[in-house]
Design a protein around this motif. Sequence first.
Motif, PDB file in Angstrom:
ATOM      1  N   LYS A   5      -8.364  -0.005   4.517  1.00  0.00           N
ATOM      2  CA  LYS A   5      -7.128  -0.066   3.757  1.00  0.00           C
ATOM      3  C   LYS A   5      -6.514  -1.459   3.864  1.00  0.00           C
ATOM      4  O   LYS A   5      -6.504  -2.069   4.925  1.00  0.00           O
ATOM      5  N   GLU A  32      -1.615  -0.611  -3.896  1.00  0.00           N
ATOM      6  CA  GLU A  32      -2.928  -0.084  -3.501  1.00  0.00           C
ATOM      7  C   GLU A  32      -2.843   1.401  -3.182  1.00  0.00           C
ATOM      8  O   GLU A  32      -2.002   1.839  -2.395  1.00  0.00           O
ATOM      9  N   ASP A  41       0.859  -1.182   0.000  1.00  0.00           N
ATOM     10  CA  ASP A  41       0.000   0.000   0.000  1.00  0.00           C
ATOM     11  C   ASP A  41       0.899   1.238   0.000  1.00  0.00           C
ATOM     12  O   ASP A  41       2.099   1.136  -0.261  1.00  0.00           O
ATOM     13  N   GLY A  55       2.499  -3.730   4.237  1.00  0.00           N
ATOM     14  CA  GLY A  55       1.353  -2.825   4.315  1.00  0.00           C
ATOM     15  C   GLY A  55       0.648  -2.974   5.649  1.00  0.00           C
ATOM     16  O   GLY A  55       1.290  -3.258   6.673  1.00  0.00           O
TER      17      GLY A  55
END
Length: 243
Positions: free
Chosen positions: A176, A147, A122, A200
């Motif tokens: 998330k 992401e 992410d 992440g």
Amino acid sequence: MFRARRTRYTATVEAISPIAPRMTRITLGGPGMAAFRCAEPTQWVKLFVTDPLDGRSVGRAYTVRSHDPAQSRIDVDVVLHGKGPAARWAESARPGEEVSFGGPKGSFRPVQDAGFYLLAGDESAQPAVLTIAESLPSSLRGTVLLEVDGPEAEVAVTPRADLDVVWVHRAVGRPKGEALRDAVLKATVPSQGVAAWAAGESGAIRGIRRHFTEGLGLDRRHAYAKGYWKLDEADHRDPLASD
């Protein structure tokens, strides 16, 4: 046992460059960094800054996005999530400001017999993922899953290897990491010669780590997955992954 003390460096903020709506690149340099060396992808430093909210000094880990030893300069990319002291500092930082940092720490060396790499992260892990993508030899194939909030948050990627870069956009209101986890689980990879690296949100990474070893059947030496942060927890440390 005592941990070896990392060298501490003094640096000056030389430039602040927005690279996405919620990410800024901070360039640090100056004579106090002349001896600093960062030779491998994913290496990180612990940056010590002053929280503008209460004046406390805090330390947070950031990947060295790039290092120019000739100019004694490094770039670190900071996510402007607005919730932590380092993010608050990054939003208010100005050129000429002095900070310090310790490091570097961490390392990445590609799996020698891998012909395909699956990379995922992410925003918090994006700098580390991109340092890997830009370092892999041109003979390697692979997929990079990143992401972000949406198309406006995508940045330029220039890997040497034959990598398919896929931007994973999270739906509004969705936690998330979930979109990244789902994309990793659906990714098509060869049956042999695969290595994987992901980082992440800790909860999402737990599912990705399990997929690497159980779903893809990867040897643990070929599969790295680390929680860089955890929802509703400050300064998270992942106990299941080493630096």
